[in-house]
Scaffold this active site. Structure first.
Site, PDB file in Angstrom:
ATOM      1  N   ARG A  88       0.871  -1.188   0.157  1.00 30.84           N
ATOM      2  CA  ARG A  88       0.162  -0.124   0.090  1.00 30.84           C
ATOM      3  C   ARG A  88       0.689   1.290  -0.048  1.00 30.84           C
ATOM      4  O   ARG A  88       0.211   2.333  -0.069  1.00 30.84           O
ATOM      5  CB  ARG A  88      -0.801  -0.141   1.303  1.00 30.84           C
ATOM      6  CG  ARG A  88      -2.271   0.378   0.997  1.00 30.84           C
ATOM      7  CD  ARG A  88      -2.810   0.335   2.519  1.00 30.84           C
ATOM      8  NE  ARG A  88      -4.419   0.600   2.544  1.00 30.84           N
ATOM      9  CZ  ARG A  88      -5.385  -0.395   2.507  1.00 30.84           C
ATOM     10  NH1 ARG A  88      -5.069  -1.464   2.308  1.00 30.84           N
ATOM     11  NH2 ARG A  88      -6.348   0.239   2.340  1.00 30.84           N
ATOM     12  N   ARG A 142      -9.339   8.209   4.116  1.00 28.47           N
ATOM     13  CA  ARG A 142      -8.772   7.165   3.406  1.00 28.47           C
ATOM     14  C   ARG A 142      -8.401   7.254   1.823  1.00 28.47           C
ATOM     15  O   ARG A 142      -7.686   7.065   1.322  1.00 28.47           O
ATOM     16  CB  ARG A 142      -9.684   5.874   3.376  1.00 28.47           C
ATOM     17  CG  ARG A 142      -9.621   5.186   4.988  1.00 28.47           C
ATOM     18  CD  ARG A 142     -10.804   4.626   5.396  1.00 28.47           C
ATOM     19  NE  ARG A 142     -11.199   3.356   4.407  1.00 28.47           N
ATOM     20  CZ  ARG A 142     -12.234   2.801   4.327  1.00 28.47           C
ATOM     21  NH1 ARG A 142     -13.401   3.285   4.869  1.00 28.47           N
ATOM     22  NH2 ARG A 142     -12.386   1.824   3.513  1.00 28.47           N
TER      23      ARG A 142
HETATM   24  P1  ADP Z   1     -10.130  -0.475   2.169  1.00 20.60           P
HETATM   25  O1  ADP Z   1      -9.317  -1.009   0.964  1.00 20.60           O
HETATM   26  O2  ADP Z   1     -11.686  -0.439   2.019  1.00 20.60           O
HETATM   27  O3  ADP Z   1      -9.559   0.694   2.882  1.00 20.60           O
HETATM   28  P2  ADP Z   1      -8.527  -2.653   3.873  1.00 20.60           P
HETATM   29  O4  ADP Z   1      -9.353  -3.667   4.726  1.00 20.60           O
HETATM   30  O5  ADP Z   1      -7.755  -2.952   2.816  1.00 20.60           O
HETATM   31  O6  ADP Z   1      -9.933  -1.549   3.297  1.00 20.60           O
HETATM   32  O7  ADP Z   1      -7.943  -1.801   5.097  1.00 20.60           O
HETATM   33  C1  ADP Z   1      -8.355  -0.951   6.129  1.00 20.60           C
HETATM   34  C2  ADP Z   1      -7.135  -0.285   6.975  1.00 20.60           C
HETATM   35  O8  ADP Z   1      -6.160  -1.212   7.429  1.00 20.60           O
HETATM   36  C3  ADP Z   1      -6.730   0.687   6.104  1.00 20.60           C
HETATM   37  O9  ADP Z   1      -7.483   1.975   6.182  1.00 20.60           O
HETATM   38  C4  ADP Z   1      -5.418   0.577   6.837  1.00 20.60           C
HETATM   39  O10 ADP Z   1      -5.402   1.432   8.012  1.00 20.60           O
HETATM   40  C5  ADP Z   1      -5.051  -0.874   7.337  1.00 20.60           C
HETATM   41  N1  ADP Z   1      -4.210  -1.609   6.497  1.00 20.60           N
HETATM   42  C6  ADP Z   1      -4.652  -2.298   5.521  1.00 20.60           C
HETATM   43  N2  ADP Z   1      -3.403  -2.887   4.861  1.00 20.60           N
HETATM   44  C7  ADP Z   1      -2.440  -1.929   5.012  1.00 20.60           C
HETATM   45  C8  ADP Z   1      -1.224  -1.951   4.478  1.00 20.60           C
HETATM   46  N3  ADP Z   1      -0.551  -2.763   3.634  1.00 20.60           N
HETATM   47  N4  ADP Z   1      -0.225  -0.907   4.893  1.00 20.60           N
HETATM   48  C9  ADP Z   1      -0.906   0.005   5.955  1.00 20.60           C
HETATM   49  N5  ADP Z   1      -1.878  -0.034   6.464  1.00 20.60           N
HETATM   50  C10 ADP Z   1      -2.804  -0.977   6.045  1.00 20.60           C
END
Ligand code: ADP
Length: 184
Positions: A88, A142
């Site tokens: 990410r 987000r």
């Molecule tokens: P979405 O893509 O709908 O925002 P996710 O379930 O992928 O939902 O992620 C939810 C939250 O989890 C993110 O907003 C972040 O806080 C955290 N998160 C998930 N994956 C990562 C990542 N690879 N790096 C940093 N934070 C992450």
């Protein structure tokens, strides 16, 4: 087969990752799901990341990278995996490149789901999963974080020639069929 499913919040990564998992029999690894489970179970990791997720911000790279490396070392991922929500940030993508190299492995495809921003907001606010970060204010955060930190990940993989753009508008099955045809 190792696949990254990429896209902004609300693009449908989780939904499509689960369908790919069933179709190709390779496990999905969702960092978001792991964090939400940790929060629910009040584990040390959960306590550490709760306020970050609640605010729609990103968990520190090092925490995420260690978690993913740890998880991928499990036997169930030996024949491949679908990454959903990781990498990410560019730093995470670079760390993942290293991980693959160290493990004599390669990435097969980077699937980028594209969905216009108005549609993302609409989907998230109407999905009713009860997530603390699904409020209008947190969705805005987000999306901002996505534009600033996550979108550059696309360029990173574009340089490697791995990116398959998939239109993320339509029914779940239409989108799934598009993904399947890019994988052929
Ligand atoms: P979405 O893509 O709908 O925002 P996710 O379930 O992928 O939902 O992620 C939810 C939250 O989890 C993110 O907003 C972040 O806080 C955290 N998160 C998930 N994956 C990562 C990542 N690879 N790096 C940093 N934070 C992450």
């Amino acid at each position: 087969m190792n696949i990254i499913l990429f896209g902004p919040p609300g693009a449908g990564k989780g939904t499509q990752a689960k369908k790919l998992q069933d179709e190709f029999n390779i496990p999905q690894l969702s960092t978001g799901d792991i964090f939400r489970a940790a929060i629910k179970n009040e584990t040390p990791l959960g306590l550490k990341v709760k306020s970050i997720l609640d605010n729609g911000e990103l968990v520190p790279d090092e925490t995420v990278v260690d978690l993913v490396a740890d998880e991928l070392s499990k036997e169930k991922y030996d024949d491949g995996y679908i990454l959903d929500g990781f990498p990410r940030t560019v730093a995470q993508a670079e760390a993942f490149d290293e991980y693959l190299k160290d493990n004599d492995d390669t990435l097969d495809a980077f699937i980028s789901l594209s969905v216009p921003e108005e549609e993302l907001v609409k989907r998230i606010l109407s999905r009713g999963e009860g997530r603390a970060d699904d409020t209008e204010e947190k969705v805005k955060t987000r999306l901002k974080v996505y534009r600033k930190e996550t979108k550059p990940v696309l360029d990173h993989y574009q340089k490697q020639g791995k990116v398959h753009e998939v239109n993320g508008l339509g029914t779940i099955d239409e989108i799934f069929n598009r993904i399947k045809s890019t994988l052929k």
